[in-house]
Design a protein around this motif. Structure first.
Motif, PDB file in Angstrom:
ATOM      1  N   ALA A 259     -14.557 -38.331  -7.355  1.00  0.00           N
ATOM      2  CA  ALA A 259     -15.642 -37.498  -7.879  1.00  0.00           C
ATOM      3  C   ALA A 259     -16.732 -38.350  -8.514  1.00  0.00           C
ATOM      4  O   ALA A 259     -17.930 -38.111  -8.311  1.00  0.00           O
ATOM      5  N   ILE A 260     -16.345 -39.356  -9.285  1.00  0.00           N
ATOM      6  CA  ILE A 260     -17.331 -40.231  -9.927  1.00  0.00           C
ATOM      7  C   ILE A 260     -18.102 -41.025  -8.873  1.00  0.00           C
ATOM      8  O   ILE A 260     -19.338 -41.168  -8.953  1.00  0.00           O
ATOM      9  N   MET A 261     -17.399 -41.522  -7.872  1.00  0.00           N
ATOM     10  CA  MET A 261     -18.074 -42.272  -6.811  1.00  0.00           C
ATOM     11  C   MET A 261     -19.057 -41.366  -6.056  1.00  0.00           C
ATOM     12  O   MET A 261     -20.168 -41.797  -5.698  1.00  0.00           O
ATOM     13  N   GLY A 262     -18.677 -40.114  -5.832  1.00  0.00           N
ATOM     14  CA  GLY A 262     -19.577 -39.173  -5.179  1.00  0.00           C
ATOM     15  C   GLY A 262     -20.768 -38.831  -6.059  1.00  0.00           C
ATOM     16  O   GLY A 262     -21.907 -38.717  -5.573  1.00  0.00           O
ATOM     17  N   ALA A 263     -20.522 -38.663  -7.360  1.00  0.00           N
ATOM     18  CA  ALA A 263     -21.614 -38.353  -8.288  1.00  0.00           C
ATOM     19  C   ALA A 263     -22.639 -39.486  -8.330  1.00  0.00           C
ATOM     20  O   ALA A 263     -23.848 -39.235  -8.439  1.00  0.00           O
ATOM     21  N   LYS A 264     -22.170 -40.716  -8.235  1.00  0.00           N
ATOM     22  CA  LYS A 264     -23.074 -41.866  -8.223  1.00  0.00           C
ATOM     23  C   LYS A 264     -24.047 -41.767  -7.046  1.00  0.00           C
ATOM     24  O   LYS A 264     -25.252 -42.018  -7.200  1.00  0.00           O
ATOM     25  N   VAL A 265     -23.545 -41.399  -5.886  1.00  0.00           N
ATOM     26  CA  VAL A 265     -24.388 -41.261  -4.696  1.00  0.00           C
ATOM     27  C   VAL A 265     -25.409 -40.148  -4.901  1.00  0.00           C
ATOM     28  O   VAL A 265     -26.584 -40.283  -4.531  1.00  0.00           O
TER      29      VAL A 265
END
Length: 553
Positions: A259-265
């Motif tokens: 989720a955090i990696m997706g939010a970064k994008v």
């Protein structure tokens, strides 16, 4: 909880806000890489992406979701009755009108966001006043649960990093934890996102448990368009599960990290829609230097507020070299923590191979040259390598096996690290399987037998290193890392249990393991799964304020 409404306008309980009122808080440390939005054809491809998700069962059937809602209702009722009973014993009275001051039952994680799959569990936090004791929670609640209809497989883990009671409620796996607020009763409007509510907390475990929903909410606050983020996250969860790279316990990212990696994008490409974001996700992390941390919140905003209990927080300026990990995906609240602490060089390598392959597929799809469905094809772990480490965990009694194999599973990443570090192993990659196999009974002639659970680690040898070792008259040898791993295990806490570790060829893997793997491998649904309607999503957001294709050894 009958006042609940859907994800698009649902009340984020504990914040007094609806989803549409979740204000975007930009990451001031990360300027967007592109302000471009959807181009010609992107909306059509986005619809095809959603159709593919439905065809692959990424949306839970509404009927199954009703079962989850009812299970959560049951858990809330059980917990409230227990809190009321404890309060009565201590001379504190809560009525029907004031029960919201006694406890709040808060689901968080993927279920809260509405991106869970049919086999997902529900993470639930019970927020209570200060007079409710954690010891009483673990001493009394399991017994109450055991007498409740439809509740089974109760397993308490009071000494875990996040103390939890795990159980099955009407076929739904539930992880129930507890956090105490520093007041005799809960405030009418408890916005758990506000740091003022954690200032008086003295027990670090309370803050650790409270951080589950706090992290969930903060992630939502940090994305510019929540709906686009949630659809991207649904894609990532399906892809990661299918490719066998979704399991924090053995060293792959778990739900929070993805989720955090997706939010970064989403922060870097704020105006793009899911089909674009998916390609950008793989583009970004294909080129990412994983020596650098992935953050969606400036660290300055994750510092301890005045009066808060001290807890170690991820800080690259103060971190000893032994604390550096191959991946660092940092949670966005105090105390900041590395959600990929369990990562290893091997799991990172596997993830990178998968990202490379997925980027090629996503790019081709957005260029109109292929189907996105290929991205979600399941990986077959037992076709990837020629040799595997087999970890056999066994017991003479089935009931004594669960705690033993759960403990070994939690330690398996340490075996991976020891295999990586030992030069005599000649290994390039030690790839842990995200599934365990068993319990399985092996009967003996006397009619008894033993129960066992098997874990597997795929081995990819460094051919150049092995060649040099052979020329020097050295044999590939895994004895040392295995012996070191066995020495660190706490075997005294588990009676009538044993463990055996050996290297096996692919053809030596038991037939029942292969059958179990095939049966549990994710397959597309028979037909498109209905999108979960707002009415059936009422609970999720109201409560909280490997290997590339074709690779083998």
């Amino acid at each position: 909880m009958s006042d609940s409404i859907g994800v698009s306008s649902g009340l984020l309980r504990g914040t007094g806000k609806t989803l549409s009122e979740v204000k975007y808080r930009p990451n001031t440390d990360a300027e967007p890489l592109s302000e471009h939005g959807p181009q010609s054809g992107d909306q059509v491809r986005n619809e095809k992406l959603v159709e593919e998700l439905r065809a692959n069962g990424a949306f839970e059937d509404p009927a199954k979701n009703v079962v989850r809602e009812n299970a959560l209702d049951k858990v809330e009722k059980i917990v409230f009755e227990w809190v009321k009973d404890v309060s009565d014993r201590k001379g504190i009275d809560f009525t029907e009108e004031t029960k919201h001051k006694a406890c709040k039952v808060v689901p968080f994680g993927s279920y809260c966001m509405g991106v869970h799959s049919s086999d997902s569990d529900i993470d639930v936090l019970c927020i209570v006043p200060l007079h409710i004791d954690r010891g009483d929670f673990f001493a009394e609640v399991p017994a109450i649960l055991s007498s409740a209809p439809g509740v089974s497989h109760i397993h308490s883990v009071p000494d875990a990093f996040v103390p939890v009671i795990k159980f099955d409620c009407d076929g739904v796996d539930v992880d129930l934890s507890m956090a105490r607020m520093p007041d005799t009763e809960l405030p009418d409007e408890l916005d758990i996102c506000l740091d003022e509510h954690i200032k008086g907390i003295k027990d670090p475990k309370d803050l650790t448990c409270l951080n589950g929903p706090r992290v969930t909410l903060e992630i939502l606050h940090r994305v510019p368009h929540v709906e686009n983020f949630l659809m991207l996250l649904r894609c990532l969860k399906l892809w990661a599960r299918r490719r066998g790279i979704y399991a924090n316990i053995v060293g792959f990212p778990g739900g929070v990290a993805w989720a955090i990696m997706g939010a970064k994008v989403c922060q870097l490409y704020p105006n793009m829609i899911p089909t674009q974001l998916l390609e950008k996700f793989f583009f970004l992390y294909k080129n990412w230097n994983f020596g650098n941390a992935i953050l969606i919140t400036p660290l300055e905003e994750c510092r301890a507020p005045a009066g808060a209990v001290y807890m170690p927080s991820w800080d690259p300026q103060r971190m000893p070299p032994t604390q550096w990990r191959p991946m660092s995906v940092i949670t966005p609240t105090y105390p900041a923590a590395n959600s990929t602490f369990n990562s290893s060089q091997s799991t990172l390598w596997v993830i990178q191979q998968e990202i490379l392959a997925a980027h090629a597929l996503a790019s081709a799809f957005n260029a109109g040259k292929g189907s996105i469905g290929a991205m979600f094809e399941a990986s077959d772990f037992f076709k990837l390598y020629s040799n595997y480490v087999q970890v056999e965990v066994c017991s003479t009694k089935e009931e004594g096996l669960k705690g033993w194999y759960a403990y070994i599973e939690s330690q398996l990443r340490k075996l991976v690290e020891k295999l990586e570090l030992d030069q005599s192993a000649g290994l390039k990659v030690a790839h842990p399987c995200t599934k365990h196999f068993g319990p399985h009974q092996e009967p003996d002639a006397a009619g008894g037998g033993r129960w066992l659970v098997l874990f597997y680690i795929g081995l990819k040898f460094d051919e150049e290193k092995v060649k040099i070792m052979k020329e020097a008259g050295q044999a590939v040898n895994l004895t040392n890392p295995v012996a070191e791993f066995l020495q660190i295990l706490d075997t005294e806490s588990y009676d009538s249990n044993d463990i055996a570790i050996k290297v096996v060829k692919r053809k030596m893997i038991p037939a029942w393991v292969r059958t179990s793997y095939a049966d549990r491998a994710p397959h597309p649904a028979a037909g498109p799964s209905p999108v979960v309607t707002p009415a059936s999503q009422k609970r999720r957001l109201e409560e909280v304020g490997g290997a590339g294709p074709g690779r083998s050894a």
